[in-house]
Design a protein around this motif. Structure first.
Motif, PDB file in Angstrom:
ATOM      1  N   VAL A 220      31.523 -10.978 -26.799  1.00 34.39           N
ATOM      2  CA  VAL A 220      32.573 -10.215 -27.493  1.00 34.39           C
ATOM      3  C   VAL A 220      33.948 -10.587 -26.939  1.00 34.39           C
ATOM      4  CG1 VAL A 220      33.485  -7.879 -27.884  1.00 34.39           C
ATOM      5  CG2 VAL A 220      31.022  -8.314 -28.047  1.00 34.39           C
ATOM      6  N   PHE A 221      34.834 -11.022 -27.837  1.00 36.79           N
ATOM      7  CA  PHE A 221      36.162 -11.456 -27.427  1.00 36.79           C
ATOM      8  C   PHE A 221      36.935 -10.277 -26.827  1.00 36.79           C
ATOM      9  CE2 PHE A 221      40.667 -12.190 -28.084  1.00 36.79           C
ATOM     10  CZ  PHE A 221      40.801 -13.464 -27.567  1.00 36.79           C
ATOM     11  N   GLY A 222      37.547 -10.496 -25.677  1.00 36.34           N
ATOM     12  CA  GLY A 222      38.323  -9.424 -25.035  1.00 36.34           C
ATOM     13  C   GLY A 222      37.558  -8.777 -23.894  1.00 36.34           C
ATOM     14  N   ILE A 223      36.221  -8.806 -23.941  1.00 34.56           N
ATOM     15  CA  ILE A 223      35.428  -8.248 -22.835  1.00 34.56           C
ATOM     16  C   ILE A 223      35.292  -9.344 -21.783  1.00 34.56           C
ATOM     17  CG2 ILE A 223      33.144  -7.386 -22.141  1.00 34.56           C
ATOM     18  CD1 ILE A 223      34.814  -5.375 -23.767  1.00 34.56           C
ATOM     19  N   ARG A 224      35.794  -9.057 -20.580  1.00 38.65           N
ATOM     20  CA  ARG A 224      35.799 -10.088 -19.533  1.00 38.65           C
ATOM     21  C   ARG A 224      34.658  -9.927 -18.547  1.00 38.65           C
ATOM     22  NH1 ARG A 224      41.105 -12.071 -18.221  1.00 38.65           N
ATOM     23  NH2 ARG A 224      40.081 -12.982 -16.397  1.00 38.65           N
ATOM     24  N   ARG A 225      34.155  -8.680 -18.421  1.00 35.85           N
ATOM     25  CA  ARG A 225      33.066  -8.460 -17.470  1.00 35.85           C
ATOM     26  C   ARG A 225      32.004  -7.547 -18.104  1.00 35.85           C
ATOM     27  NH1 ARG A 225      35.797  -7.257 -11.539  1.00 35.85           N
ATOM     28  NH2 ARG A 225      36.373  -9.421 -11.101  1.00 35.85           N
ATOM     29  N   VAL A 226      30.748  -7.890 -17.842  1.00 37.22           N
ATOM     30  CA  VAL A 226      29.650  -7.043 -18.308  1.00 37.22           C
ATOM     31  C   VAL A 226      28.796  -6.674 -17.103  1.00 37.22           C
ATOM     32  CG1 VAL A 226      27.688  -6.823 -19.894  1.00 37.22           C
ATOM     33  CG2 VAL A 226      29.643  -8.273 -20.522  1.00 37.22           C
ATOM     34  N   ARG A 227      28.572  -5.368 -16.936  1.00 33.53           N
ATOM     35  CA  ARG A 227      27.717  -4.867 -15.850  1.00 33.53           C
ATOM     36  C   ARG A 227      26.575  -4.063 -16.450  1.00 33.53           C
ATOM     37  NH1 ARG A 227      30.285  -5.522 -11.159  1.00 33.53           N
ATOM     38  NH2 ARG A 227      32.557  -5.616 -11.163  1.00 33.53           N
ATOM     39  N   PHE A 228      25.617  -3.681 -15.612  1.00 35.24           N
ATOM     40  CA  PHE A 228      24.534  -2.821 -16.085  1.00 35.24           C
ATOM     41  C   PHE A 228      23.989  -1.985 -14.941  1.00 35.24           C
ATOM     42  CE2 PHE A 228      20.918  -5.149 -14.266  1.00 35.24           C
ATOM     43  CZ  PHE A 228      21.485  -6.396 -14.029  1.00 35.24           C
ATOM     44  N   THR A 229      23.383  -0.874 -15.288  1.00 40.73           N
ATOM     45  CA  THR A 229      22.673  -0.046 -14.332  1.00 40.73           C
ATOM     46  C   THR A 229      21.739   0.862 -15.106  1.00 40.73           C
ATOM     47  OG1 THR A 229      22.956   1.283 -12.356  1.00 40.73           O
ATOM     48  CG2 THR A 229      24.409   1.844 -14.171  1.00 40.73           C
ATOM     49  N   SER A 230      20.499   1.087 -14.581  1.00 36.29           N
ATOM     50  CA  SER A 230      19.830   0.462 -13.458  1.00 36.29           C
ATOM     51  C   SER A 230      18.612  -0.301 -13.966  1.00 36.29           C
ATOM     52  CB  SER A 230      19.247   1.506 -12.529  1.00 36.29           C
ATOM     53  OG  SER A 230      20.155   2.366 -12.006  1.00 36.29           O
ATOM     54  N   PRO A 231      18.257  -1.383 -13.288  1.00 34.12           N
ATOM     55  CA  PRO A 231      16.978  -2.013 -13.578  1.00 34.12           C
ATOM     56  C   PRO A 231      15.908  -1.405 -12.676  1.00 34.12           C
ATOM     57  CG  PRO A 231      18.201  -3.377 -12.080  1.00 34.12           C
ATOM     58  CD  PRO A 231      19.026  -2.126 -12.294  1.00 34.12           C
ATOM     59  N   HIS A 232      14.658  -1.561 -13.015  1.00 32.59           N
ATOM     60  CA  HIS A 232      13.547  -1.092 -12.168  1.00 32.59           C
ATOM     61  C   HIS A 232      12.971  -2.334 -11.491  1.00 32.59           C
ATOM     62  CE1 HIS A 232       9.856   0.789 -10.895  1.00 32.59           C
ATOM     63  NE2 HIS A 232      10.218   1.949 -11.422  1.00 32.59           N
ATOM     64  N   PRO A 233      12.633  -2.237 -10.200  1.00 32.83           N
ATOM     65  CA  PRO A 233      12.118  -3.437  -9.522  1.00 32.83           C
ATOM     66  C   PRO A 233      10.788  -3.951 -10.094  1.00 32.83           C
ATOM     67  CG  PRO A 233      12.805  -1.773  -7.937  1.00 32.83           C
ATOM     68  CD  PRO A 233      12.835  -1.113  -9.280  1.00 32.83           C
ATOM     69  N   LYS A 234      10.018  -3.087 -10.774  1.00 28.82           N
ATOM     70  CA  LYS A 234       8.759  -3.598 -11.357  1.00 28.82           C
ATOM     71  C   LYS A 234       9.107  -4.443 -12.599  1.00 28.82           C
ATOM     72  CE  LYS A 234       8.050  -0.102 -14.732  1.00 28.82           C
ATOM     73  NZ  LYS A 234       7.275   0.537 -15.705  1.00 28.82           N
ATOM     74  N   ASP A 235       8.326  -5.442 -12.867  1.00 27.25           N
ATOM     75  CA  ASP A 235       8.513  -6.297 -14.062  1.00 27.25           C
ATOM     76  C   ASP A 235       9.963  -6.726 -14.242  1.00 27.25           C
ATOM     77  OD1 ASP A 235       5.910  -5.467 -14.611  1.00 27.25           O
ATOM     78  OD2 ASP A 235       6.610  -3.810 -15.863  1.00 27.25           O
ATOM     79  N   PHE A 236      10.668  -7.047 -13.154  1.00 26.36           N
ATOM     80  CA  PHE A 236      12.070  -7.458 -13.310  1.00 26.36           C
ATOM     81  C   PHE A 236      12.085  -8.796 -14.055  1.00 26.36           C
ATOM     82  CE2 PHE A 236      16.241  -8.857 -12.545  1.00 26.36           C
ATOM     83  CZ  PHE A 236      16.994  -7.760 -12.181  1.00 26.36           C
ATOM     84  N   PRO A 237      12.768  -8.877 -15.209  1.00 26.84           N
ATOM     85  CA  PRO A 237      12.662 -10.104 -16.001  1.00 26.84           C
ATOM     86  C   PRO A 237      13.391 -11.280 -15.339  1.00 26.84           C
ATOM     87  CG  PRO A 237      13.910  -8.413 -17.169  1.00 26.84           C
ATOM     88  CD  PRO A 237      13.638  -7.875 -15.801  1.00 26.84           C
TER      89      PRO A 237
END
Ligand code: SAM
Ligand code: SF4
Length: 449
Positions: A220-237
């Motif tokens: 997406v134009f204008g978005i400079r950073r993408v973060r996320f929360t939270s992943p689960h340690p099981k089946d981490f892709p």
């Protein structure tokens, strides 16, 4: 009506409050900053630990006095605590007129009408298998970061956790709808998006998984950073790790909740990974994304946790060296499997001692990890004036480390190059580097020698 909305708890609750604002504004309600200007007081609540409940009951005590003076004040308890303690709130808190769980926000205009017009109480705490609020555009406060909930609920049933009972079954939002929200956010001037879910690595919508979604949002134009929360340690892709490594807009920070370093505690918590699997995952993450920062959540004093179990948790923290950690004493929650099946048998003073030790150990680790940053130059996204000194700015590196610096030309939303010259436990300090750097007017900054 004039509404005062107060939010307690996590980012998901902040996001839900943005949805609530949007829903109520579309019904001609307005929002006020001060409680004494309000006709309706809404508390958007958290249920994750007992101290969260205590804070809300304390607030309700304040409102009791206010309601004696202002008889027609409508009081509503919304969100996770409303869902978790619906009976108790309905019976024991006579001042509460509205109780609405996290899937009932669209009914709020009706509940407010009922409570204000006829003095009728309005309760709705049905949980939905489908509600994702994807048709509501959240009303955000202006800023640098915007949250987007990409999914709701959780199916993991960690035995200590109330979330599956308060937020219901896991459901993912359509990726096209999330990307459309990211476009709106970019048009409003936000520079960073944080994708929210209780277990983002189980995000799935038809053929799209979480890594696909991250890439689409990053485009997406204008978005400079993408973060996320939270992943689960099981089946981490693993695909997610390679996607993060390859795409400069995807921030190199992973919040990876450990909870405990002891296999027997992890098993009782139903976390479905072992200590060794967690350590192997950390090694793999660092091999694929060497510059990554890792943060975590840890619980001490869970049912049956022995001194030896606790030492194992400390051992994992010392081995991994997380950049920072949220650390909690176990707090039994109504309805959860642990509350029903296990004895809360670690004495309170032992929980406190263990928490203090965790904090001490993590403090030393954070100091050490921050100290090695001295001399490095980072691109910092300027967020807001520093709380300690409003002449200085607080910004964040890609790795989510807070940096305090002085720059009379900067403003929130700018990206500046900062050389780190001092490091504390929680923040870094630095000086802006302009030599060799040219600020370009549009989306990118580049290095010109
Ligand atoms: N979905 C995230 C995950 O799987 O880690 C966590 C969400 S929860 C809102 C945030 C943190 O609160 C958890 O990681 C856990 O450390 C802590 N927490 C949850 N239930 C708790 C309890 N009953 N007592 C103490 N801490 C708890
Ligand atoms: Fe709670 Fe576990 Fe779901 Fe996280 S993954 S929200 S800790 S049940």
């Amino acid at each position: 009506m004039k509404i005062f909305l107060e939010t307690f708890g996590c980012q998901m609750n902040e996001y839900d409050s943005e949805l609530i604002r949007s829903i109520l504004r579309s019904h001609q309600h307005t929002f006020v900053e001060q409680l004494d200007q309000a006709e309706v007081a809404l508390l958007n609540t958290c249920a994750i630990r007992e101290n969260a409940h205590e804070r809300i009951y304390h607030r309700l005590d304040d409102l009791k006095g206010r309601k004696r003076r202002q008889k027609n004040l409508v009081v509503g308890v919304l969100g996770c605590m409303a869902q978790n303690l619906r009976q108790e709130l309905a019976e024991h808190a006579p001042i509460v007129d509205i109780v609405a769980g996290p899937d009932s926000y669209k009914r709020l205009p009706l509940l407010i009408d009922a409570a204000s017009g006829k003095g009728a109480k309005g309760f709705d705490f049905s949980l939905s298998e489908y509600e994702t609020y994807s048709d509501i555009a959240p009303q955000r406060q202006p800023g640098v970061n915007a949250w987007i909930a990409i999914m709701r609920g959780c199916d993991n049933f960690c035995t200590f956790c109330v979330v599956p009972y308060t937020r219901g079954r896991e459901r993912s939002r359509e990726p096209q709808n999330i990307v459309a929200e990211a476009h709106r956010i970019a048009a409003e001037g936000f520079k960073q998006v944080t994708l929210l879910g209780q277990n983002v690595n189980s995000y799935r919508y038809e053929q799209s998984d979480f890594a696909d979604l991250m890439e689409s949002v990053a485009e997406v134009f204008g978005i400079r950073r993408v973060r996320f929360t939270s992943p689960h340690p099981k089946d981490f892709p693993r695909k997610l790790l390679h996607t993060m490594a390859a795409n400069p807009k995807l921030c190199k920070h992973i919040h990876l909740p450990l909870q405990s370093g002891s296999d027997s505690v992890l098993d009782r918590m139903n976390r479905t990974y072992t200590r060794q699997e967690f350590l192997d995952l950390v090694d793999e993450i660092r091999a694929i994304i060497p510059e990554v920062s890792l943060t975590t959540d840890v619980i001490c004093g869970f049912c049956g946790e022995t001194d030896a179990d606790f030492e194992e948790t400390l051992g994992v923290m010392q081995r991994v060296e997380f950049d920072s950690a949220f650390m909690f004493k176990y707090s039994p929650r109504k309805q959860t499997i642990a509350e029903r099946k296990f004895a809360d048998d670690v004495p309170e003073e032992v929980k406190t001692q263990r928490l203090m030790r965790l904090i001490d150990v993590q403090r030393e680790i954070s100091k050490k990890r921050n100290a090695v940053e001295v001399g490095n130059v980072y691109e910092v996204l300027v967020e807001e004036p520093s709380k300690k000194n409003s002449d200085e700015w607080l910004g964040r590196t890609d790795q989510n480390k807070g940096v305090v610096f002085f720059d009379d030309a900067a403003k929130p939303g700018d990206f500046v190059q900062v050389r780190i010259n001092a490091a504390g436990t929680n923040t870094l300090r630095g000086a802006v580097e302009r030599n060799g750097w040219r600020r370009l007017p549009v989306q990118t900054e580049c290095c010109v020698s």
